[in-house]
Write a protein that holds these residues in place. Structure first.
Motif, PDB file in Angstrom:
ATOM      1  N   THR A 146      47.305 -16.478  13.584  1.00  0.00           N
ATOM      2  CA  THR A 146      48.009 -17.717  12.747  1.00  0.00           C
ATOM      3  C   THR A 146      49.178 -17.287  12.098  1.00  0.00           C
ATOM      4  O   THR A 146      50.091 -18.005  11.785  1.00  0.00           O
ATOM      5  N   LEU A 157      53.136 -18.502  11.887  1.00  0.00           N
ATOM      6  CA  LEU A 157      53.436 -18.771  10.664  1.00  0.00           C
ATOM      7  C   LEU A 157      55.067 -18.386  10.570  1.00  0.00           C
ATOM      8  O   LEU A 157      56.198 -18.886  10.361  1.00  0.00           O
ATOM      9  N   LEU A 187      57.889 -19.746  12.931  1.00  0.00           N
ATOM     10  CA  LEU A 187      58.235 -21.213  12.654  1.00  0.00           C
ATOM     11  C   LEU A 187      59.385 -21.593  11.269  1.00  0.00           C
ATOM     12  O   LEU A 187      59.249 -20.593  10.571  1.00  0.00           O
ATOM     13  N   ILE A 202      60.173 -22.162   8.008  1.00  0.00           N
ATOM     14  CA  ILE A 202      59.632 -22.600   6.830  1.00  0.00           C
ATOM     15  C   ILE A 202      60.373 -22.778   5.593  1.00  0.00           C
ATOM     16  O   ILE A 202      61.046 -21.729   5.417  1.00  0.00           O
ATOM     17  N   VAL A 241      54.389 -30.529  11.606  1.00  0.00           N
ATOM     18  CA  VAL A 241      56.086 -30.091  11.887  1.00  0.00           C
ATOM     19  C   VAL A 241      56.562 -30.591  13.145  1.00  0.00           C
ATOM     20  O   VAL A 241      55.655 -30.372  14.156  1.00  0.00           O
ATOM     21  N   LEU A 253      59.020 -30.059  16.423  1.00  0.00           N
ATOM     22  CA  LEU A 253      59.697 -29.189  16.921  1.00  0.00           C
ATOM     23  C   LEU A 253      60.371 -29.797  18.239  1.00  0.00           C
ATOM     24  O   LEU A 253      59.609 -30.461  18.861  1.00  0.00           O
ATOM     25  N   ARG A 266      51.307 -28.090  10.569  1.00  0.00           N
ATOM     26  CA  ARG A 266      52.217 -27.353   9.809  1.00  0.00           C
ATOM     27  C   ARG A 266      51.370 -26.135   9.095  1.00  0.00           C
ATOM     28  O   ARG A 266      50.667 -26.487   8.532  1.00  0.00           O
ATOM     29  N   PRO A 267      51.854 -24.897   9.333  1.00  0.00           N
ATOM     30  CA  PRO A 267      51.272 -23.797   8.672  1.00  0.00           C
ATOM     31  C   PRO A 267      51.760 -24.031   6.974  1.00  0.00           C
ATOM     32  O   PRO A 267      52.753 -24.502   6.842  1.00  0.00           O
TER      33      PRO A 267
END
Lengths: 61, 249
Positions: A4, A8, A11, A13, B37, B39, B61-62
């Motif tokens: 995970t 992270l 993406l 962020i 999120v 995409l 979303r992380p």
């Protein structure tokens, strides 16, 4: 590394600057405070040394 | 000097532990999820696909900003604990009227205010990242802010009284009253509805617990080291004053 976490970093962020700023400020502030206290401590050590020498001189007179 | 050496060792160990916790938070700790999120492309991801919309693919979303937890919470809990130490010495002072307890209470309060300030800064940055605003008048933030103001008030009170004994008594009483805010601020998120996350309410994965505990121990060691180094400085100052008086007399 946990999968995970890998995800992270893939993406986009927007939170990263705030997280890193929080960690950076935390440590810079702590180190600055400790550094400040140490400088005062060193000055006091020198002062004690000078005063001790003065007292020794006075005792010898 | 021996006490100073111990403090330095604790400072180094505390620094190392919190650094290890920080690295673990970004590597081994499981990422928490919050919101979604969208995409434009479908990706091979560990995060579940929620739905496909006209805008794209909506994934869980992380929660990157949750990583602040591994150093914001240890700093916050250290602030409560050191504040508790200040209140304890204030009680001891009122019971015994011994000056050393007032000094210990003042130094602990000073250390606590360092941690409170850092809690506020890291917290505000988290609020901006997670909620999109710099500040919100919700229960935890409001009670913690009141606690901070009372701690500042403690030093304002100290500086406004010239008589040493009266200053110590008033400051001790004020410090104890101010400390009542600490448990209120800590438990308020459990008692009334609040936007602020409640730590440990819904359990915790081991991969998240280990860096948190390391960070917590590390931060407490740093707190003790700062308190100890400041006490050393205070004792040296007293020694200098005594020596100066002896030389003048």
């Amino acid at each position: 590394m946990d999968p995970t976490n890998e995800e992270l970093y893939r993406l986009a962020i927007t939170d990263a600057p705030y997280v890193l700023a929080a960690y950076g400020i935390l440590w810079v502030a702590l180190m600055a405070y400790v550094g400040m206290v140490f400088r005062r401590l060193m000055r006091l050590e020198r002062e004690v040394q000078v005063l001790e020498e003065s007292m020794e001189r006075r005792a010898g007179e | 000097m021996k006490q100073l050496r111990v403090a330095l060792v604790m400072l180094v160990i505390g620094g190392l532990l919190t650094t290890v916790a920080f690295v673990m938070a970004f590597t081994t700790a499981e990422v928490q999820r919050f919101g979604t999120v969208t995409l434009s492309e479908r990706i091979d991801t560990a995060f579940p696909l929620q739905e496909v919309t006209a805008d794209g693919y909506r994934y869980e979303r992380p929660w990157f900003s949750q990583k602040i937890f591994y150093f914001h919470v240890p700093v916050a809990e250290a602030s409560f604990l050191v504040f508790g130490v200040a209140a304890f010495f204030a009680i001891r002072f009122l019971m015994t009227k011994r000056k050393e307890y007032d000094t210990k209470s003042r130094i602990a309060m000073e250390t606590a205010i360092v941690f409170v300030t850092l809690t506020m800064i890291t917290g505000i940055l988290w609020t901006r990242a997670a909620w999109g605003v710099w500040w919100e008048w919700e229960p935890r933030l409001t009670t913690y802010f009141i606690m901070t103001l009372m701690m500042i008030g403690y030093f304002v009170l100290r500086n406004s009284i010239e008589d040493e004994e009266r200053r110590a008594v008033y400051a001790s009483v004020f410090g104890i009253i101010a400390f009542i805010n600490a448990p209120i601020s800590f438990f308020i998120t459990r008692l009334i509805p609040s936007n602020h996350p409640v730590v440990f309410q819904s359990g915790f994965a081991t991969s998240n617990l280990v860096p948190f505990i390391l960070g917590q121990i590390g931060m407490l060691l740093v707190g003790y080291a700062i308190y100890s180094i400041r006490m050393n400085e205070e004792r040296l100052e007293e020694r200098v004053e005594i020596m100066k008086e002896a030389l003048e007399g």
